[in-house]
Enzyme design. Structure first.
Site, PDB file in Angstrom:
ATOM      1  CG  ASP A 178     -14.670 106.334  24.719  1.00 58.20           C
ATOM      2  OD1 ASP A 178     -15.510 105.827  25.481  1.00 58.20           O
ATOM      3  OD2 ASP A 178     -13.431 106.102  24.819  1.00 58.20           O
ATOM      4  CB  ILE A 179     -10.267 109.348  25.746  1.00 61.63           C
ATOM      5  CG1 ILE A 179      -8.977 110.113  25.583  1.00 61.63           C
ATOM      6  CG2 ILE A 179     -10.084 108.083  26.563  1.00 61.63           C
ATOM      7  CD1 ILE A 179      -8.445 110.711  26.884  1.00 61.63           C
ATOM      8  CG  ASN A 219     -20.309  98.500  29.444  1.00 59.39           C
ATOM      9  OD1 ASN A 219     -20.997  97.717  28.798  1.00 59.39           O
ATOM     10  ND2 ASN A 219     -19.256  99.125  28.913  1.00 59.39           N
ATOM     11  N   GLY A 246     -18.505  95.298  32.694  1.00 52.83           N
ATOM     12  CA  GLY A 246     -17.446  95.980  31.956  1.00 52.83           C
ATOM     13  C   GLY A 246     -17.353  97.460  32.258  1.00 52.83           C
ATOM     14  CD  GLN A 247     -20.465 101.551  35.702  1.00 52.94           C
ATOM     15  OE1 GLN A 247     -21.162 100.681  36.225  1.00 52.94           O
ATOM     16  NE2 GLN A 247     -20.715 102.835  35.828  1.00 52.94           N
ATOM     17  CG  HIS A 263     -20.551 105.942  30.808  1.00 51.34           C
ATOM     18  ND1 HIS A 263     -20.196 105.658  32.113  1.00 51.34           N
ATOM     19  CD2 HIS A 263     -19.937 105.013  30.044  1.00 51.34           C
ATOM     20  CE1 HIS A 263     -19.389 104.605  32.139  1.00 51.34           C
ATOM     21  NE2 HIS A 263     -19.226 104.178  30.893  1.00 51.34           N
TER      22      HIS A 263
END
Ligand code: AMP
Length: 115
Positions: A31-32, A88, A94-95, A101
């Site tokens: 994750d970034i 999510n 919260g997506q 994913h």
């Protein structure tokens, strides 16, 4: 095989990502904006928007992804102490990226309930 989201661009190698695993059905990358020492996203190559959109056709890819999550967690050294897997769904879930994913998070104690 990939839709028009930022994750589709990662699958097509149009933008860079720190990829930790890939096969014909799925890809996993860091994750970034990590929320834990280990924070990896595992996504299908098929552009399914969210868990709310899966069908019986997707049984194989979903079962496969869960086994890959288990394998990556092991490789990352998370199995003994434990970890969290989250997906999510939709705006209130919260997506923010509408390509299914699973978040694999570990390396610190998690809290419950999440915010
Ligand atoms: P969600 O809010 O459940 O849809 O999660 C989307 C996740 O994608 C967030 O944790 C973001 O930090 C992550 N993310 C967004 N863009 C990228 C990117 N280019 N590379 C890696 N992770 C990303």
């Amino acid at each position: 095989m990939s839709g028009d989201t930022i994750f589709g661009k990662i699958i097509r190698r149009e933008i860079p990502a720190n990829i930790v695993y890939e096969d014909d059905l799925c890809i996993a990358f860091r994750d970034i904006a990590p929320q834990a020492p280990v924070h990896i996203l595992v996504i299908p190559k098929k552009p399914i928007p969210s868990l709310a959109d899966i069908t019986a056709e997707d049984k194989e890819v979903l079962g496969h992804m869960l086994l890959i999550i288990q394998q990556i967690a092991d490789q990352e050294g998370l199995t003994e102490k434990g970890y969290r897997v989250v997906t999510n769904i939709g705006t209130e879930g919260g997506q923010t990226v509408f390509h299914l994913h699973f978040h694999l998070m570990g390396g610190r104690a998690m809290h419950w309930p999440p915010g």
